[in-house]
Each structure stands twice: as C-alpha cells, then as structure tokens.
Write an enzyme that holds these catalytic residues in place. Structure first.
Site, PDB file in Angstrom:
ATOM      1  N   LEU A 194      -4.358   0.018   4.537  1.00  0.00           N
ATOM      2  CA  LEU A 194      -4.486   1.285   3.822  1.00  0.00           C
ATOM      3  C   LEU A 194      -5.791   1.337   3.054  1.00  0.00           C
ATOM      4  CD1 LEU A 194      -0.896   1.571   2.414  1.00  0.00           C
ATOM      5  CD2 LEU A 194      -1.845   2.823   4.312  1.00  0.00           C
ATOM      6  N   ASP A 195      -6.122   2.532   2.613  1.00  0.00           N
ATOM      7  CA  ASP A 195      -7.360   2.768   1.903  1.00  0.00           C
ATOM      8  C   ASP A 195      -7.108   2.674   0.400  1.00  0.00           C
ATOM      9  OD1 ASP A 195      -9.812   5.446   2.182  1.00  0.00           O
ATOM     10  OD2 ASP A 195      -9.951   3.302   1.700  1.00  0.00           O
ATOM     11  N   SER A 196      -8.180   2.647  -0.388  1.00  0.00           N
ATOM     12  CA  SER A 196      -7.980   2.640  -1.834  1.00  0.00           C
ATOM     13  C   SER A 196      -7.420   3.973  -2.306  1.00  0.00           C
ATOM     14  CB  SER A 196      -9.295   2.341  -2.562  1.00  0.00           C
ATOM     15  OG  SER A 196     -10.270   3.301  -2.207  1.00  0.00           O
TER      16      SER A 196
ATOM     17  N   ASP B 167      -5.371   5.739  -0.529  1.00  0.00           N
ATOM     18  CA  ASP B 167      -3.945   5.642  -0.195  1.00  0.00           C
ATOM     19  C   ASP B 167      -3.197   4.880  -1.268  1.00  0.00           C
ATOM     20  OD1 ASP B 167      -4.870   5.116   3.212  1.00  0.00           O
ATOM     21  OD2 ASP B 167      -4.218   6.961   2.236  1.00  0.00           O
ATOM     22  N   GLN B 168      -3.842   3.834  -1.770  1.00  0.00           N
ATOM     23  CA  GLN B 168      -3.190   3.052  -2.815  1.00  0.00           C
ATOM     24  C   GLN B 168      -2.998   3.899  -4.061  1.00  0.00           C
ATOM     25  OE1 GLN B 168      -4.835   1.194  -5.646  1.00  0.00           O
ATOM     26  NE2 GLN B 168      -3.060  -0.040  -6.124  1.00  0.00           N
TER      27      GLN B 168
END
Lengths: 156, 132
Positions: free
Chosen positions: A110-112, A114-115
């Site tokens: 996942l992407d930052s 997304d986090q």
C-alpha cells in the site's frame, strides 16, 4: 389523618411509572409539613409510606440509582476484530491475505496515502483522533490494536 | 520523529488527511463524500511520482493554499481532540499515581492482585529509571 391523605396522594401519583424523582420530591415536600403537624403520627406514617413505596414499585431500588448510557467495554479481542473487519472492507486489501502482522507497505503494497486512509477509517471506527505524528508510525494491524489499547486503557 | 522539521512526505500526508476531514465536513452524505474523496485521491496520485523537489514543493504549496481557501468553517472535530467538546473534560478528575500509595490497607485489600504486583513494578521502575 393528614398522613392518610398524603398516602392517597402518593398512591395516585404512583400510578404512572415515569416521573419517579418528582414523586419523591413531592413526597418529601409533603412529609415536611406533615411531620411538624402530627408529631406522634409522623414516625409510623413515614415507615408505612416508605415500606409501602418499597413494595409497590416493581423495581424501585434500580430506579432510585442512576442509569447512564455507554458503549460496551473494549477488550483486546473486540478491538482486534473491529480493526480486521475494517481492513477487510478496504478495497485495496485482499481479505484473505491480511494477517495481524502484515505490514501495509511491505507485505500489502500500500501507499502512504492509503495508510492515511486506513488510519482515518480507524479513527472513524473508534471515535477518537489519532494525531499525525503517531499515525504515520502505525504500519501493521497489530500496532494499531496496541495503540488503541494504550489510548483506551484496555488490558487483559 | 526526532527533529522538528517535517519531511515532504509527511507534509503531503497531513495535507491529505486534513483535506479529507474538511471534505467530510462539507459533504455530509457518505456516497457524495466517497465520490469526491476518490476525485481528491486521483489528484494527489497523478502528481505523486514527481522527482523534482522544487516542483513538488510548489505543488504542495498550491495544495495548501487551495485547502485554506476551501476549508470548512466548522469542521467536525472528534470530541477528545483539541478543539473538540470533550477535550480535557475529565482532566480535573485524573489523580496522580503516587496517591495509590496513600490508600488505607483495608482499601488496598479490595484489589489484592494489583497491589501485590505494584511493589514489583516500583522496584523495576527504580532500577530502570537511571537507564532511561
């Protein structure tokens, strides 16, 4: 005699189940002048009234204490279940592959951003804000559960 | 983080989060919010592979200005966070920890499990305090 009249009043007031506290207040306000007027009667009248009150109400003791509303208490298992449930609902995560220790960036790819979205979903789920400084460090569901348990004072 | 300066990634993440929160305050219906949140995410995603830091900072600055222009006047703040309704509400009732030592033994007997471990925790704390 006045005590008997007051008993009638209390009996008629006791019929509707709501408004218990006003009844008690009215009772106390009514008892005070009764006590001053009928000194020998007052003790017997009070005890009779209180005993009768205690028997007449179905659940008077419980009604006499306050009942607050609150959520069910959190336990570690319930927090973990809720966190995993929310994560499985996220469309960028494969629900079969998610584990408690799967890292968002390394394992799930996942992407930052997304986090950030995941942390926002956790905030919405549990109803309190996770500040940015600590939010960017939470990278596995296990860490999220630990953080929420720290904040909410949940321990085994 | 150690230093007080935020990295570019952290600044972008913070901008994203607060813009989503303000968007949530604007679009109260969930499906409408979801739609605009996806549009916003697409806008963030199209510039995310920018390697030129100067251009990236210019984009971030433009984003911050756009956020400032479009922010909600009364955004939804969680009750326990600063600015919320319940912030520091129970602070006056929180009692420091050393008060537990001043309890009467009859009160301490009501929680035997905790107080039996408490001495060990205090010893641990005395030993490890100097190391921290």
């Amino acid at each position: 005699m006045a005590a008997r009249v007051l008993q009638q009043c209390v009996r008629s007031l006791a019929r509707p189940s709501l408004g218990l506290f006003p009844v008690n207040l009215a009772l106390r306000a009514a008892v005070a002048p009764a006590v001053t007027v009928h000194r020998p009667f007052s003790f017997a009248a009070d005890s009779r009234r209180m005993r009768w009150l205690g028997q007449s109400r179905i659940s008077s003791v419980e009604l006499l204490c306050r009942q607050y509303g609150d959520l069910p208490p959190l336990t570690l298992e319930t927090i973990k279940d809720r966190v995993m449930y929310v994560l499985k609902l996220y469309d960028k995560i494969n629900p079969e592959k998610i584990q408690a220790t799967s890292h968002f960036m390394k394992d799930l790819g996942l992407d930052s951003l997304d986090q950030v979205e995941i942390i926002m979903a956790m905030e919405d789920e549990f109803g309190f804000e996770i500040p940015d400084a600590e939010a960017e460090k939470l990278m596995t569901p296990e860490e999220i559960v630990q953080y929420i348990a720290d904040k909410k004072d949940v321990y085994e | 983080m150690a230093s007080a300066y935020l990295t570019h990634q952290q600044k972008v993440m913070r901008l994203y989060k607060k813009s989503l929160r303000h968007l949530e305050s604007w679009c109260i219906f969930r499906d409408k919010y979801r739609f605009y949140a996806c549009m916003l995410r697409a806008r963030f995603d199209e510039n995310k592979n920018e390697k030129d830091m100067v251009k990236a900072t210019m984009l971030l600055k433009a984003g911050e200005e756009e956020f400032w222009a479009n922010q909600h006047p009364q955004p939804y703040i969680f009750p326990d966070s600063p600015g919320g309704t319940s912030y520091e509400r129970y602070e006056c009732y929180k009692v420091p920890e050393w008060v537990l030592d001043h309890w009467h033994p009859s009160e301490k007997a009501m929680y035997p499990d905790y107080f039996s471990k408490r001495e060990q925790w205090k010893k641990l704390r005395m030993q490890s305090w100097d190391k921290e």
